[in-house]
Design a protein around this motif. Structure first.
Motif, PDB file in Angstrom:
ATOM      1  N   SER A 174       0.861  -1.192   0.000  1.00 39.86           N
ATOM      2  CA  SER A 174       0.000   0.000   0.000  1.00 39.86           C
ATOM      3  C   SER A 174       0.892   1.235   0.000  1.00 39.86           C
TER       4      SER A 174
ATOM      5  N   ASN B 199       0.026   4.090   0.957  1.00 38.76           N
ATOM      6  CA  ASN B 199      -0.209   4.817   2.219  1.00 38.76           C
ATOM      7  C   ASN B 199       0.746   4.323   3.305  1.00 38.76           C
ATOM      8  N   THR B 200       0.941   3.016   3.366  1.00 32.13           N
ATOM      9  CA  THR B 200       1.811   2.444   4.405  1.00 32.13           C
ATOM     10  C   THR B 200       3.256   2.876   4.185  1.00 32.13           C
TER      11      THR B 200
ATOM     12  N   TYR C  57       3.626   6.525   4.982  1.00 31.35           N
ATOM     13  CA  TYR C  57       3.584   6.726   6.440  1.00 31.35           C
ATOM     14  C   TYR C  57       4.963   6.465   7.050  1.00 31.35           C
ATOM     15  N   ASP C  58       5.597   5.364   6.629  1.00 32.86           N
ATOM     16  CA  ASP C  58       6.928   5.033   7.164  1.00 32.86           C
ATOM     17  C   ASP C  58       7.946   6.110   6.789  1.00 32.86           C
TER      18      ASP C  58
ATOM     19  N   LYS D 100      -5.465  -0.180   0.330  1.00 36.51           N
ATOM     20  CA  LYS D 100      -6.448  -0.004   1.406  1.00 36.51           C
ATOM     21  C   LYS D 100      -7.532   0.986   0.999  1.00 36.51           C
TER      22      LYS D 100
END
Ligand code: BTN
Length: 262
Positions: free
Chosen positions: A13, A15-16, A19-20, A41
């Motif tokens: 994803s 987004n994941t 985010y990291d 997601k």
């Protein structure tokens, strides 16, 4: 593509990954673009199907000059940016379905998933705005369960848009609209958003977290971005995104009582 856009063949994803990266200090405006996602997601725990070469799947890191309490409104700010860009550059008539779906001809073309950093993260606050846009999908390529409710830019315009060009323009316009949100406030964004309000005047039906089914007319989002719905009795409800499952029927021209999920 400039380094503010990181390109991946495939990710679970975007987004994941974004985010990291943000937790490790990545800058405002950094984009993570994946040609395909294995675990894309969607909102409310749904999946976002992300086959290679058919759609645009990317996330942008935002560190806006806004109070963190304002961050949830960024989802509508992003929806507005997508709607304006698609209208201007792709020549399509767009509707925004609260809180953040982009519709063309009554079908979903784009979904937005915004996530904010946790308050206890040991970093400056940030938001991730993930955008999934159906660009080159043919009707028969949509999975059976969304075939009749999803659409793509190709289906709507008969044109093959370049994913890379669209991403560049979307990123630019999104950053402009976020700056406008910062400098003029959410009221200025909401005013423009309302021009695209797809649900206004329609009858909504939803199940509250306590299991009660409520039906009423959409009055559109209020100044905080919460949806207002008026029941037949005149009572006005505030619908929060995420804690309710929301369904809608058309007020007029409804041939069936079956509401469709949004
Ligand atoms: C929705 O309508 O349910 C929101 C869909 C958001 C999908 C995008 S695709 C790029 C980004 N990465 C994800 O895992 N989700 C968003």
């Amino acid at each position: 593509m400039p380094s503010e856009v990181l390109i991946f063949e495939s990710l679970s994803s975007t987004n994941t990954t974004a985010y990291d990266l943000a937790r490790n200090g990545a800058a405002h405006g950094q984009v993570v673009w994946a040609k395909s996602q294995s675990g894309g997601k969607g909102r409310l725990g749904k999946k976002w199907r992300s086959p290679a070469g058919k759609g645009l799947y990317f996330s942008i890191i935002l560190r806006p000059d806004l109070a963190v309490e304002e961050y949830p409104k960024l989802t509508m700010t992003a929806g507005l940016a997508v709607a304006e860009l698609l209208e201007k550059d792709c020549g399509v008539a767009v509707g925004l379905k609260w809180p953040n779906d982009v519709f063309i001809s009554g079908k979903k073309c784009c979904g937005i998933l915004a996530e904010a950093s946790l308050a206890d993260e040991n970093t400056d606050p940030f938001a991730i705005v993930g955008i999934g846009l159906n660009v080159l999908t043919e009707h028969h390529e949509f999975p059976e369960d969304i075939k009749e409710t999803a659409t793509s830019l190709l289906l709507e315009t008969k044109k093959s848009f370049s994913l890379q060009e669209l991403l560049k323009k979307l990123r630019e316009h999104l950053l402009i609209v976020v700056t406008e949100h910062e400098s003029h406030g959410f009221a200025a964004i909401l005013k423009r958003w309302k021009k695209y309000d797809f649900l206004r005047g329609k009858t909504l039906e939803w199940v509250t977290s306590t299991g009660e089914v409520i039906r009423g007319e959409s009055l559109g989002p209020d100044s905080l971005g919460k949806m207002l719905v008026r029941e037949g009795s005149g009572k006005i409800h505030e619908v929060l995104s995420g804690d309710l499952s929301l369904a809608a029927t058309k007020k007029e021209a409804s041939t069936s009582d079956a509401p469709f999920k949004i």
